[in-house]
Design a protein around this motif. Structure first.
Motif, PDB file in Angstrom:
ATOM      1  N   LEU A 194       1.358  -1.211  -0.310  1.00  0.00           N
ATOM      2  CA  LEU A 194      -0.303   0.024  -0.422  1.00  0.00           C
ATOM      3  C   LEU A 194       0.795   1.304   0.254  1.00  0.00           C
ATOM      4  O   LEU A 194       1.022   2.589  -0.582  1.00  0.00           O
ATOM      5  N   CYS A 195       2.229   1.396   1.193  1.00  0.00           N
ATOM      6  CA  CYS A 195       2.928   2.658   1.026  1.00  0.00           C
ATOM      7  C   CYS A 195       3.690   2.778  -0.266  1.00  0.00           C
ATOM      8  O   CYS A 195       3.966   3.932  -1.148  1.00  0.00           O
ATOM      9  N   ARG A 196       3.746   1.377  -1.059  1.00  0.00           N
ATOM     10  CA  ARG A 196       4.609   2.001  -2.443  1.00  0.00           C
ATOM     11  C   ARG A 196       3.785   2.265  -3.869  1.00  0.00           C
ATOM     12  O   ARG A 196       3.803   2.500  -4.410  1.00  0.00           O
ATOM     13  N   GLN A 197       2.148   1.470  -3.807  1.00  0.00           N
ATOM     14  CA  GLN A 197       1.334   2.034  -4.132  1.00  0.00           C
ATOM     15  C   GLN A 197       1.508   3.811  -3.979  1.00  0.00           C
ATOM     16  O   GLN A 197       1.399   4.704  -5.423  1.00  0.00           O
ATOM     17  N   TYR A 198       1.417   4.512  -2.818  1.00  0.00           N
ATOM     18  CA  TYR A 198       0.855   5.754  -3.119  1.00  0.00           C
ATOM     19  C   TYR A 198       2.488   6.313  -2.933  1.00  0.00           C
ATOM     20  O   TYR A 198       1.998   7.364  -3.749  1.00  0.00           O
ATOM     21  N   ARG A 199       3.266   6.090  -2.761  1.00  0.00           N
ATOM     22  CA  ARG A 199       4.718   6.609  -3.118  1.00  0.00           C
ATOM     23  C   ARG A 199       4.783   7.013  -4.293  1.00  0.00           C
ATOM     24  O   ARG A 199       5.289   7.716  -4.930  1.00  0.00           O
ATOM     25  N   GLN A 200       4.729   5.266  -5.308  1.00  0.00           N
ATOM     26  CA  GLN A 200       4.828   5.812  -6.877  1.00  0.00           C
ATOM     27  C   GLN A 200       3.620   6.802  -7.362  1.00  0.00           C
ATOM     28  O   GLN A 200       3.965   6.851  -8.515  1.00  0.00           O
ATOM     29  N   SER A 240      -4.712   7.796  -5.062  1.00  0.00           N
ATOM     30  CA  SER A 240      -4.801   8.749  -4.312  1.00  0.00           C
ATOM     31  C   SER A 240      -4.083   8.919  -3.022  1.00  0.00           C
ATOM     32  O   SER A 240      -4.360   7.941  -2.668  1.00  0.00           O
ATOM     33  N   LYS A 241      -3.915   9.830  -1.707  1.00  0.00           N
ATOM     34  CA  LYS A 241      -4.019  10.624  -1.184  1.00  0.00           C
ATOM     35  C   LYS A 241      -4.942   9.687  -0.167  1.00  0.00           C
ATOM     36  O   LYS A 241      -5.499   8.867   0.705  1.00  0.00           O
TER      37      LYS A 241
END
Length: 142
Positions: free
Chosen positions: A51-57, A61-62
């Motif tokens: 989940l973090c990876r998807q957000y950072r990349q 969306s936030k």
């Protein structure tokens, strides 16, 4: 009852008023525990790595990140128990390695922890059995 849960970046100055300092994130690289003045490191409450990876990349969306993380925590409410205990003892400062607090998951942890505390407090005020109820009735009605 009122509970204080503060949110800070790990690089923010350490203050005496921080209360219990909990790193609610993965370990931030080469920093030492002593430098962070941590009372607890609780990586289990951090969002799933994917989940973090998807957000950072920027694949999600936030709002979607926060929604999915909220769902993660709601699926495992026991993850909030250590934070609930800390909050009942006094002020808690949740720490993150995120560059911006607004971009972190800490707001979701705070929201759900305060909600769980409010639900527990409300359930403590409810009568749980007829013997409990009997103590509230006037003697003439028992």
């Amino acid at each position: 009852m009122s509970y204080e849960i503060m949110l800070k970046q790990i690089y923010a100055p350490i203050e005496a008023c921080d209360g219990t300092r909990v790193l609610a994130d993965l370990w931030p690289g080469s920093l030492s525990c002593r430098l962070l003045a941590l009372d607890e490191w609780y990586p289990e409450i951090a969002p799933a790595s994917q989940l973090c990876r998807q957000y950072r990349q920027q694949k999600i969306s936030k709002p979607l990140f926060l929604e999915r993380y909220r769902s993660e925590l709601k699926a495992c409410p026991d993850k909030l128990l250590p934070l609930i205990r800390f909050a009942r003892a006094g002020r808690v400062t949740l720490l993150t390695a995120a560059r911006q607090i607004d971009d972190s998951h800490l707001s979701v942890i705070k929201e759900l922890t305060l909600l769980a505390l409010a639900e527990e407090d409300a359930s403590d005020r409810e009568f749980c059995s007829s013997p409990c109820l009997a103590h509230t009735l006037p003697t003439s009605q028992r």
